[in-house]
Design a protein around this motif. Structure first.
Motif, short mmCIF file in Angstrom:
data_model
loop_
_atom_site.label_atom_id
_atom_site.label_comp_id
_atom_site.label_asym_id
_atom_site.label_seq_id
_atom_site.Cartn_x
_atom_site.Cartn_y
_atom_site.Cartn_z
N THR A 1 0.97 -1.35 -0.10
CA THR A 1 0.27 -0.08 0.05
C THR A 1 0.95 1.28 -0.12
N LEU B 1 2.13 1.85 -3.45
CA LEU B 1 1.25 2.37 -4.28
C LEU B 1 1.22 4.17 -4.30
N PRO C 1 -5.24 5.94 -7.35
CA PRO C 1 -5.16 5.86 -8.95
C PRO C 1 -5.98 6.74 -9.71
N ALA D 1 -5.77 -1.44 -1.85
CA ALA D 1 -4.26 -0.94 -2.65
C ALA D 1 -3.57 -2.51 -3.58
N TYR E 1 -5.87 -3.70 -6.43
CA TYR E 1 -5.64 -2.80 -7.61
C TYR E 1 -4.54 -3.10 -8.24
N MET E 2 -3.39 -3.14 -7.41
CA MET E 2 -2.09 -3.38 -7.94
C MET E 2 -1.84 -4.55 -8.89
#
Length: 459
Positions: free
Chosen positions: A254, A257, A322, A340, A343-344
Motif C-alpha cells: 500500500t 502504491l 489511481p 491497494a 488494484y495493483m
C-alpha cells in the motif's frame, strides 16, 4: 483484570464495564481532551456494545455536551467523520477479542488519542461533570462518505473483472465491504454472514478458518477473499488459493502504491520493508497505533505512513490514488490496505500471489496462547530478557544469538536471520509469538515449536 488501556483503547471484561465505570472514563475524556463541538458515538456488533454505548451517550449528555449517535459502523469511518468535522468520538468495541470482553476507543478533534492523552484521562478519573447536553441521531452520511473516500480515490473500474469473496461474519463492515467491491467494478461474493459475534484476529487466523478460506476460494472461483476484524480497523486478505497475505506485506504494498517515503511500523512487523529501496526511512516503534502515530508525527518528513502487522494502515499525508486524492487518516484503516494490493494485482495483470512473490522474500508466522494472565507471562519474559543463560537454554534449538531487541517484549535475531519475538498482550490474557524465516515452511515450523515450548513452560 480491571479494564485498562492496552495497545489501542480501553479494554476489559463486559461485566466490569459497568455504567459507572463507563461514565467515569467518558467524563475524564471530556475533561482531559479537546472534544470540539460534539462527541460522536459508534459501536461494533458484539452483543454488549449497544448497552455500553448507551452509557457513553448518557454520560456525554450529563456532562452538558452533544452526543451524535452514529450507531454500528467501522472505527475508521467514525474517526474520519469526527476529524472532518472538528469533533471527537468514542467507539465501543473490543476489536478482535472475544465477546465476553469489550472496550472504548477515544478520538480527540485531532484524531486517535496518544499515550499522553491516556495518562491525562486516567488522572481525571472521578471528575464529576454536570450539565444538560443533547443527543442527536446522525443522518447516516458517515458511511456514505467513508465509501466515497475509496471510490473517489480508486475509481469505478479499479477492481473490474475481479471476483472477490467477502467473509462477512460479524464484522461491522460486512455490508460496506460488499458495497465497495461493487462500487469499484468488482464482483462481490458474500460469505458466512453471522448472527453471533466471531472474534476474528487478523494477526492470528486459526487453522480451521484458513482451511475454510481455501475451500471458499476453490468453490467460488475467487480471485481473492477479504474480511476484517470486529470493528473493521484491521484487514484480512487471501489470494486465489485462500492463502492469507499478512498485514506486514499489505502495508508495504500500500505504501508503494501511494508513493510513501517514510514508514513507521512496530518492531513486530517483518524485515521485508527494510529491503525495499524506495522508502527513505523505516522507523520501528512499540506495538500499538498510538506509538505508530507518535512516530509519524515526530519525524517531520513528508509522505509518511504507518502500518501494523495486523494490517491496519495509517495515512499521514494527502496521497494520490489511481484516480483521485486520499486525505490523511491517522488511525488504523482496513479498506485502504485491502484495495491497494487488489488494484495493483489487477493493473499488473497478475494474481495477488504473483504480486507478493515479487517482494523481498521474508516469511512470517504468528499466533497466540490464550488464557495466560500477565502475572504469569511477564515474569517468564523478564527472565528470558535479562538472563542470557536462561535465554540460551530456552533457544537451544536455534543458531547463535545475534541481537536482542527489548522495544516491546523480547525479539531475538539469530545467525542466518531467523527471528523469534515474544510478548504478552496489552488487551487480553494472551502471550503472542511472532517468527520470521527465509521460507514459509520454516516459519510455520518455528512457530509451532515455540508455542509448544511456551505452553509446556507456563502450563
Amino acid at each position: 483484570m480491571a479494564p485498562k488501556f492496552g495497545t489501542s483503547g480501553l479494554r476489559g471484561l463486559v461485566v466490569e464495564l459497568t455504567s459507572e465505570l463507563v461514565t467515569s472514563y467518558t467524563h475524564a475524556f471530556i475533561q482531559a481532551c479537546e472534544t470540539g463541538s460534539a462527541v460522536r458515538v459508534g459501536w461494533d456488533l458484539r452483543p454488549s456494545s449497544p448497552d455500553i454505548a448507551k452509557a457513553v451517550i448518557d454520560a456525554i449528555v450529563a456532562a452538558g455536551r452533544t452526543a451524535i449517535v452514529d450507531g454500528a459502523l467501522p472505527t475508521p469511518a467514525l474517526a474520519l467523520a469526527a476529524l472532518n468535522r472538528g469533533q471527537s468520538a468514542i467507539m465501543v468495541t473490543g476489536s478482535h477479542i472475544p465477546a465476553d470482553r469489550n472496550g472504548l476507543k477515544f478520538y480527540t478533534t485531532g484524531g486517535e488519542i496518544s499515550k499522553d492523552d491516556e495518562a491525562a484521562i486516567i488522572a481525571q478519573l472521578g471528575a464529576a461533570l454536570d450539565g444538560q447536553g443533547a443527543q442527536v441521531d446522525a443522518t447516516g452520511d458517515v458511511i456514505t462518505a467513508y465509501v466515497a473516500r475509496y471510490v473517489n480515490g480508486f475509481g469505478a473500474d479499479a477492481l473490474k473483472g475481479m471476483r472477490i469473496g467477502v467473509y462477512q461474519h460479524s464484522s461491522v463492515a460486512r455490508d460496506i465491504m460488499v458495497d465497495v467491491v461493487k462500487a469499484l467494478g468488482g464482483e462481490a461474493v458474500p460469505l458466512a454472514w453471522s448472527e453471533t459475534f466471531i472474534p476474528v484476529d487478523t494477526e492470528a487466523v486459526d487453522p480451521i478458518t484458513r482451511v475454510q478460506l481455501a475451500q471458499w476460494c476453490d468453490e467460488h472461483k475467487l480471485d481473492a477473499l477479504i474480511s476484517t476484524d470486529g470493528d473493521a480497523d484491521r484487514p484480512m486478505v487471501a489470494d486465489a488459493t485462500g492463502k492469507i497475505v499478512v498485514g506486514d506485506v499489505l502495508g508495504p504494498l500500500t505504501a508503494r502504491l501511494l508513493g510513501a517515503e517514510r514508514i513507521c511500523t512496530p518492531v513486530s512487523s517483518n524485515t521485508m520493508v527494510d529491503e525495499m529501496s524506495e522508502f527513505s526511512a523505516v522507523v520501528r516503534t512499540r506495538i500499538g497505533s498510538p506509538f505508530v502515530i507518535a512516530a509519524m508525527e515526530s519525524g517531520g518528513a513528508r509522505n509518511v505512513v504507518g502500518y501494523e502487522a495486523n494490517g491496519g494502515f495509517l495515512l499521514g499525508f494527502t496521497a494520490d490514488g489511481p484516480v483521485g486524492q486520499l486525505a490523511p487518516l491517522m488511525t488504523r484503516d482496513c479498506l485502504l490496505p485491502i484495495l491497494a494490493p487488489l488494484y495493483m494485482a489487477r493493473k499488473a495483470g497478475c494474481g495477488l500471489a504473483e504480486l507478493v512473490a515479487g517482494l523481498p522474500s521474508r516469511f512470517t508466522a504468528t499466533d497466540r496462547l490464550t488464557g495466560i494472565e500477565t502475572d504469569i507471562s511477564r515474569p517468564f519474559l523478564e527472565r528470558l530478557s535479562t538472563d542470557a543463560a536462561v535465554r540460551g537454554t530456552f533457544f537451544d534449538d536455534m543458531p547463535a544469538e545475534l541481537s536482542v531487541d527489548l522495544t516491546d517484549g523480547l525479539r531475538v535475531t539469530f545467525e542466518g536471520g531467523e527471528i523469534v519475538h515474544l510478548r504478552h498482550s496489552g488487551n487480553a490474557p494472551e502471550l503472542r509469538c511472532y517468527v520470521e524465516a527465509e521460507n514459509q515452511q520454516r516459519a510455520d515450523t518455528l512457530l509451532a515449536m515455540f508455542l509448544e515450548k511456551i505452553s509446556a513452560r507456563l502450563s
